[in-house]
Design a protein around this motif. Structure first.
Motif, PDB file in Angstrom:
ATOM      1  N   LEU A  74       0.830  -1.206   0.000  1.00 34.10           N
ATOM      2  CA  LEU A  74       0.000   0.000   0.000  1.00 34.10           C
ATOM      3  C   LEU A  74       0.867   1.260   0.000  1.00 34.10           C
ATOM      4  CD1 LEU A  74      -2.981   0.806   0.042  1.00 34.10           C
ATOM      5  CD2 LEU A  74      -2.900   0.805   2.541  1.00 34.10           C
ATOM      6  N   LEU A  75       1.965   1.243   0.775  1.00 34.76           N
ATOM      7  CA  LEU A  75       2.873   2.382   0.794  1.00 34.76           C
ATOM      8  C   LEU A  75       3.578   2.553  -0.551  1.00 34.76           C
ATOM      9  CD1 LEU A  75       4.503   2.068   4.342  1.00 34.76           C
ATOM     10  CD2 LEU A  75       3.118   3.964   3.508  1.00 34.76           C
ATOM     11  N   ALA A  76       3.955   1.439  -1.168  1.00 35.36           N
ATOM     12  CA  ALA A  76       4.609   1.505  -2.479  1.00 35.36           C
ATOM     13  C   ALA A  76       3.666   2.081  -3.529  1.00 35.36           C
ATOM     14  CB  ALA A  76       5.081   0.112  -2.895  1.00 35.36           C
ATOM     15  N   ASP A  77       2.387   1.718  -3.428  1.00 34.02           N
ATOM     16  CA  ASP A  77       1.399   2.230  -4.371  1.00 34.02           C
ATOM     17  C   ASP A  77       1.259   3.744  -4.243  1.00 34.02           C
ATOM     18  OD1 ASP A  77      -0.768   1.407  -6.339  1.00 34.02           O
ATOM     19  OD2 ASP A  77      -1.938   2.591  -4.925  1.00 34.02           O
ATOM     20  N   GLY A  78       1.546   4.261  -3.028  1.00 32.15           N
ATOM     21  CA  GLY A  78       1.459   5.698  -2.804  1.00 32.15           C
ATOM     22  C   GLY A  78       2.487   6.502  -3.570  1.00 32.15           C
ATOM     23  N   LEU A  79       3.510   5.825  -4.079  1.00 30.92           N
ATOM     24  CA  LEU A  79       4.526   6.533  -4.856  1.00 30.92           C
ATOM     25  C   LEU A  79       4.104   6.786  -6.296  1.00 30.92           C
ATOM     26  CD1 LEU A  79       7.862   4.857  -3.699  1.00 30.92           C
ATOM     27  CD2 LEU A  79       7.115   7.189  -3.279  1.00 30.92           C
ATOM     28  N   ILE A  80       3.078   6.090  -6.762  1.00 32.38           N
ATOM     29  CA  ILE A  80       2.682   6.246  -8.166  1.00 32.38           C
ATOM     30  C   ILE A  80       1.303   6.878  -8.320  1.00 32.38           C
ATOM     31  CG2 ILE A  80       1.554   4.000  -8.573  1.00 32.38           C
ATOM     32  CD1 ILE A  80       3.333   3.887 -11.163  1.00 32.38           C
ATOM     33  N   THR A  81       0.484   6.864  -7.253  1.00 32.96           N
ATOM     34  CA  THR A  81      -0.846   7.478  -7.340  1.00 32.96           C
ATOM     35  C   THR A  81      -0.789   8.988  -7.603  1.00 32.96           C
ATOM     36  OG1 THR A  81      -1.833   5.770  -5.948  1.00 32.96           O
ATOM     37  CG2 THR A  81      -3.044   7.828  -6.158  1.00 32.96           C
ATOM     38  N   PRO A  82      -0.028   9.786  -6.815  1.00 30.36           N
ATOM     39  CA  PRO A  82       0.036  11.225  -7.142  1.00 30.36           C
ATOM     40  C   PRO A  82       0.566  11.500  -8.554  1.00 30.36           C
ATOM     41  CG  PRO A  82       0.831  10.839  -4.912  1.00 30.36           C
ATOM     42  CD  PRO A  82       0.671   9.491  -5.546  1.00 30.36           C
ATOM     43  N   PRO A  83       1.658  10.847  -8.996  1.00 29.19           N
ATOM     44  CA  PRO A  83       2.131  11.127 -10.366  1.00 29.19           C
ATOM     45  C   PRO A  83       1.111  10.802 -11.451  1.00 29.19           C
ATOM     46  CG  PRO A  83       3.878  10.075  -9.112  1.00 29.19           C
ATOM     47  CD  PRO A  83       2.646  10.017  -8.263  1.00 29.19           C
ATOM     48  N   ILE A  84       0.433   9.653 -11.368  1.00 28.47           N
ATOM     49  CA  ILE A  84      -0.466   9.268 -12.464  1.00 28.47           C
ATOM     50  C   ILE A  84      -1.712  10.145 -12.492  1.00 28.47           C
ATOM     51  CG2 ILE A  84      -1.748   7.456 -11.237  1.00 28.47           C
ATOM     52  CD1 ILE A  84      -1.737   5.842 -13.823  1.00 28.47           C
ATOM     53  N   THR A  85      -2.235  10.533 -11.324  1.00 29.89           N
ATOM     54  CA  THR A  85      -3.454  11.352 -11.304  1.00 29.89           C
ATOM     55  C   THR A  85      -3.167  12.777 -11.771  1.00 29.89           C
ATOM     56  OG1 THR A  85      -3.073  11.729  -8.934  1.00 29.89           O
ATOM     57  CG2 THR A  85      -4.674  10.036  -9.514  1.00 29.89           C
TER      58      THR A  85
END
Length: 647
Positions: A105-116
């Protein structure tokens, strides 16, 4: 204290829309494009793709999370670590489910802001270099603002997200009539047909999964807005999402049927008429992307804070920018997330490239949540047959998504990036957890009562200079009749420490999130006292402040006399001084450990060196603290054979 909101309110629903649904609410920006980009548009592809989205949102988000998982609240709190805290006493090994899920879940947080953010800015159709620069500036601003909290700007989140969802619904409705065959997508037959008959159709699940990546946030944010508000607002959100996805599908069937969709213009922004309307849509989309990023970053802080309290993560400095419950800021995590997000933007360049890596790690979190929830259902005496049905259905769905997402692992999708990051985070958790297990096996406890007489004699021995009026030791002994041998060694042998009153303070982290209880056990009145704090896993450990309050209450109840016993001070009723002793361990050279254990212990002590010190993690004033270092002998070295010879 955490409170579970029983009834939905209008204000609560607006707040829920601003906090909970940012991630899943911005998925229409890129999900449909990920399904059809580079392919020839056909009825099977579009109708089947929209059907997969509809039934994924229904089965995965609505049924699993909104209807089932939200029931597993821990005194009103949710999230994978809250769920773990509910069931951890029933089986110790399930900690690995929590660590794997939390790391992913923490790793996913590294790509959510960039993609959105990138998906929104790309709607402006700027040059690639200018797009990347704009995205980096926005992301930098988001992380910079974290230190001030979201108390004031958070009030704007709800109305902005309401505007965003209404915009999505309106854009979708504008194109519903483009091709009425799109409504066949409500029949799950077309979803199944796509996966079976379309060439490599099963692998499209990796793109379909993007529509539900924010489902885990529904559960994580349970404590902020309450179950009733999440459920009520989800009904509105889902309708808006479905209208938009159906509108996107209808638009594609009308304008691209039989032609290849290159994806130069986002399917989402293509729904808006060119000109001011499209610019307005891009502006609102950018604000929604910022809010989605903000919510996920705050969620990462909460996740790390819970992991620290559950002894699954090294101690870190935590700030509380506002008095609002749940508002916290972890500078170290904020910096790492900002750096990671910036690297992701520079590495992937476009949202289309990010889609390949997105979703792979969050699938793992969803599987771990399913497994932990099955344990929770078992502890609630749910019939095993129903638990088996639940696991059969959702493990089948989620492993299908995982297998489809594994296609994203190698180049050129580069899904390995988030998997490796998740692996690194899990490695830190495992090392911290395993090392504590190793060293705790070798912590020697002794019976306190065996040493009470000699401590009393030491306290009355005026030939020894008084070390402090009140001497306070932090102890890890769970039982009041025990004490670590190292503390006895510190008091009696290392350098005799004479004091009037010896205090032993123990902190027990409870499974409930906001418990703040304490127990006082008087071993010898006005001489030896033990205080046990029972604190929830979300409570800040401000031990010195709490200890001071307990002492004041004991003085008011005439349970203890804290007045200095120096004659000149005593007659003037001056309170005695307090000195805290913190025992800081280091790995002794006199250890004979297996290679793996040695590696774990060295990693553990390196993490301790770069993390927050013991005294600061307990909220102690450094001017009142003495730190004593002592060797940790976790394994006795083999005997050294020496032979004495003559002169």
């Amino acid at each position: 204290m955490g409170t579970l909101v029983k009834k939905a309110t209008f204000a609560g629903i607006i707040i829920a829309l601003g906090i909970v649904f940012g991630d899943i609410g911005t998925s229409p920006l890129y999900t449909m494009g990920a399904i059809v980009r580079g392919k020839v548009i056909s009825e099977l592809l579009v109708i089947g793709g929209v059907s997969c989205i509809i039934w994924t949102l229904t089965l995965q988000t609505t049924v699993k999370y909104v209807m089932l998982t939200l029931r597993a609240d821990n005194k009103g709190e949710g999230g994978i670590f809250s769920l773990f805290a509910l069931v951890r006493r029933h089986a110790k090994w399930i900690v690995f489910f929590a660590m794997i899920g939390g790391a992913a879940l923490l790793a996913d947080g590294l790509i959510t802001p960039p993609i959105t953010v990138t998906s929104a800015i790309e709607g402006l159709e700027l040059s690639p270099k200018l797009t990347i620069t704009t995205v980096l500036i926005i992301i930098g601003g988001i992380f910079f603002m974290q230190q001030f909290g979201t108390n004031s700007i958070g009030k704007l989140f709800g109305p902005i997200m309401v505007t965003w969802f209404l915009l999505m619904a309106i854009l979708g409705i504008m194109h519903l009539g483009d091709n009425m065959r799109i409504f066949m997508a409500f029949n799950p037959y077309y979803a199944i047909k796509l996966l079976i008959e379309y060439p490599h159709g099963f692998w499209l699940l990796g793109a379909v999964f993007l529509c539900t990546t924010g489902a885990e946030a529904l559960y994580s944010d349970l404590g902020h807005v309450g179950r009733a508000n999440i459920r009520a607002s989800w009904a509105f959100v889902k309708i808006c999402l479905l209208l938009n996805y159906i509108g996107q599908g209808s638009y594609l069937l009308q304008n691209f049927l039989g032609r290849q969709y290159t994806g130069e213009t986002s399917v989402f922004f293509a729904l808006a008429p060119e000109g001011p309307a499209r610019v307005a849509a891009i502006v609102v989309a950018t604000l929604a992307a910022i809010i989605a990023s903000q919510a996920l970053i705050s969620g990462s802080f909460t996740l790390v804070n819970e992991a620290i309290k559950l002894n699954l993560w090294p101690k870190m400095k935590i700030n509380f920018p506002t008095t609002e419950r749940g508002q916290l800021f972890i500078p170290g995590i904020n910096f790492v997330l900002w750096l990671g997000c910036s690297v992701v933007v520079l590495f992937f360049q476009t949202s289309a490239n990010m889609e390949g890596a997105y979703g792979l790690s969050i699938t793992i979190t969803m599987i771990m949540t399913s497994l932990l929830l099955s344990f929770y259902l078992f502890t609630r005496r749910v019939p095993r047959a129903w638990i088996a049905v639940y696991l059969a259905v959702y493990l089948t769905i989620e492993f299908s998504f995982l297998i489809a997402n594994l296609e994203k692992f190698p180049y050129p999708h580069n899904g390995f990036v988030t998997v490796f990051i998740a692996g690194g985070i899990f490695g830190v958790m495992f090392m911290w957890y395993k090392a504590r297990r190793i060293k705790n096996r070798y912590v020697e406890f002794v019976r306190l009562e065996d040493y009470v007489p000699i401590i009393q004699e030491l306290s009355n021995d005026r030939s020894i200079p008084k070390y402090a009026t009140h001497l306070v030791y932090m102890t890890s002994a769970n039982f009041s009749k025990e004490i670590e041998h190292k503390i006895i060694f510190s008091i009696l042998y290392k350098k005799p420490k004479r004091a009037d009153i010896y205090w032993f303070v123990h902190v027990d982290v409870m499974d409930e999130p906001y418990t703040m209880d304490y127990v006082v056990q008087t071993v010898i009145p006005n001489e030896i006292i033990r205080i046990e704090f029972r604190l929830g896993f979300r409570v800040e450990h401000r031990i010195q402040m709490m200890f001071k309050k307990v002492v004041e209450e004991m003085v008011a109840n005439k349970e203890v006399n804290v007045t200095s016993r120096y004659e000149s001070l005593s007659k003037n009723n001056v309170r005695g001084d307090f000195r805290f002793i913190v025992m800081e361990k280091f790995l002794s050279r006199d250890n004979d450990l297996p290679f793996l254990d040695k590696l774990v212990m060295r990693g553990y002590f390196f993490l301790k060196k770069v993390s927050l010190s013991e005294e600061r993690s307990f909220g102690l004033d450094q001017s009142d603290v003495t730190v004593e270092k002592f060797p940790l002998l976790v394994s006795k070295a083999s005997d050294i054979k020496l032979r004495r010879v003559g002169d």
